[in-house]
Design an enzyme around this catalytic site. Structure first.
Site, PDB file in Angstrom:
ATOM      1  N   ASP A 104       0.846  -1.193   0.000  1.00 38.35           N
ATOM      2  CA  ASP A 104       0.000   0.000   0.000  1.00 38.35           C
ATOM      3  C   ASP A 104       0.884   1.247   0.000  1.00 38.35           C
ATOM      4  OD1 ASP A 104      -2.119  -1.736   0.259  1.00 38.35           O
ATOM      5  OD2 ASP A 104      -2.192  -1.545   2.439  1.00 38.35           O
ATOM      6  N   HIS A 105       0.319   2.375  -0.419  1.00 32.76           N
ATOM      7  CA  HIS A 105       1.138   3.593  -0.510  1.00 32.76           C
ATOM      8  C   HIS A 105       1.719   3.982   0.849  1.00 32.76           C
ATOM      9  CE1 HIS A 105      -1.412   6.625   1.425  1.00 32.76           C
ATOM     10  NE2 HIS A 105      -2.407   5.862   1.041  1.00 32.76           N
TER      11      HIS A 105
END
Ligand code: URA
Length: 232
Positions: A104-105
Site C-alpha cells: 500500500d502507498h
C-alpha cells in the site's frame, strides 16, 4: 554495443547508437565509439562499462530490493502519490522493471522489483506461499487476545475460510505478523477483523530475506546477489 546498451535500458537503438558515436561509452577506461564492435556480455567477470562517466555492469535481468518509504505507490501508473519506479534509475523503467506484488502507498519496507517475468510470476503465484513478515503498529495496545485471534484465524468478508498468521507481540503497540498469502490489504484487514486499527505497517522480510540484513536506508535500493535470491 548499441544492442547491449538498449538491453540495459539506455533507450532506443538509435539513441544508443548516438551514445556510442558521441563517445559517451567507455570500456576499461577507453572510449568505445565503434558501433560494430562486438562484446560478449556474459563473458567471465561480466561486462563493465561507463556511460557518460557512470559505471554500469551488464545484467541479463535486474533483481532489486527497495526499502520503500511511505507516500509511494507501487502502481505503474501512479494516480495520487509518486511512483515507486521514480526511486530507481530511469534505465530500470525502460527495461520494464516492475514491483513483485504490491505494498500500500502508506506501507514501508521490503519491496522486490525485477524485469524477469518468470521470477515475478513465480514469486507472486498464490500457490507458492512465500511467507512475508510485517511489523504493524496498532492504535490501541496489543493484547494476548489479539495475538491468539490472529493465530487462530480471522474471517474476512470476501474470503471463504478464516485467514491465520504467525503473530507475536513486540511491544505495547507493535505486533509482528507473518502471512503466507498476499490478499488485498491482508494485514490491515486481519487486524481490523480482530478489532484493531493499524496505524503503520512495515514489511520486514520476504522468505528468509530480511530487510535489516540489507542495510538499506529508507528510499534506497540494492541489486540482490544470487545468495540473497536463494533466501526467497
Ligand atoms: N497487508 C496490507 O494490509 N497492506 C500491505 O501493504 C501489505 C500487506
Amino acid at each position: 554495443m548499441e544492442k547491449i546498451l538498449q538491453s540495459q535500458g539506455f533507450g532506443t537503438k538509435k539513441a544508443c547508437r548516438y551514445m556510442v558515436l558521441d563517445g559517451l561509452v567507455e570500456i576499461d577506461g577507453e572510449v568505445m565509439d565503434d558501433i560494430r564492435a562486438e562484446f560478449d556480455p556474459m563473458a567471465q567477470g561480466g561486462l563493465h562499462f561507463t556511460v557518460d562517466s557512470e559505471p554500469w555492469v551488464y545484467r541479463e535481468h535486474v533483481y532489486v530490493a527497495l526499502n520503500k518509504p511511505a507516500g509511494v505507490e507501487c502502481s505503474r501508473r501512479p494516480a495520487v502519490h509518486r511512483g515507486v519506479l521514480s526511486l530507481l534509475p530511469d534505465q530500470f523503467t525502460l527495461r520494464d522493471v516492475q514491483p513483485v506484488g504490491r505494498l500500500d502507498h502508506d506501507t514501508t519496507g521490503l519491496l522486490l522489483l525485477s524485469d524477469d517475468g518468470g521470477f515475478i510470476h513465480a514469486q507472486s503465484h498464490p500457490k507458492r506461499h512465500v511467507p512475508k513478515t510485517y511489523v504493524a503498529t496498532t492504535q490501541d495496545p496489543v493484547t494476548p487476545e489479539l495475538v491468539a485471534q490472529l493465530v487462530a484465524g480471522v474471517k474476512l468478508t470476501d474470503e471463504p475460510a478464516p485467514l491465520a498468521a504467525r503473530a507475536c507481540q513486540l511491544d505495547s503497540h507493535r505486533i509482528e505478523m507473518t502471512i503466507d498469502m498476499g490478499k488485498y490489504h491482508q494485514v490491515k484487514r486481519m487486524l481490523a477483523a480482530a478489532g484493531h486499527h493499524c496505524v503503520a505497517l512495515r514489511r520486514t522480510a520476504i522468505g528468509g530475506l530480511r530487510l535489516e540484513d540489507l542495510g538499506l536506508a529508507e528510499g534506497k535500493w540494492c541489486h540482490l546477489t544470487a545468495e540473497q535470491l536463494a533466501c526467497l
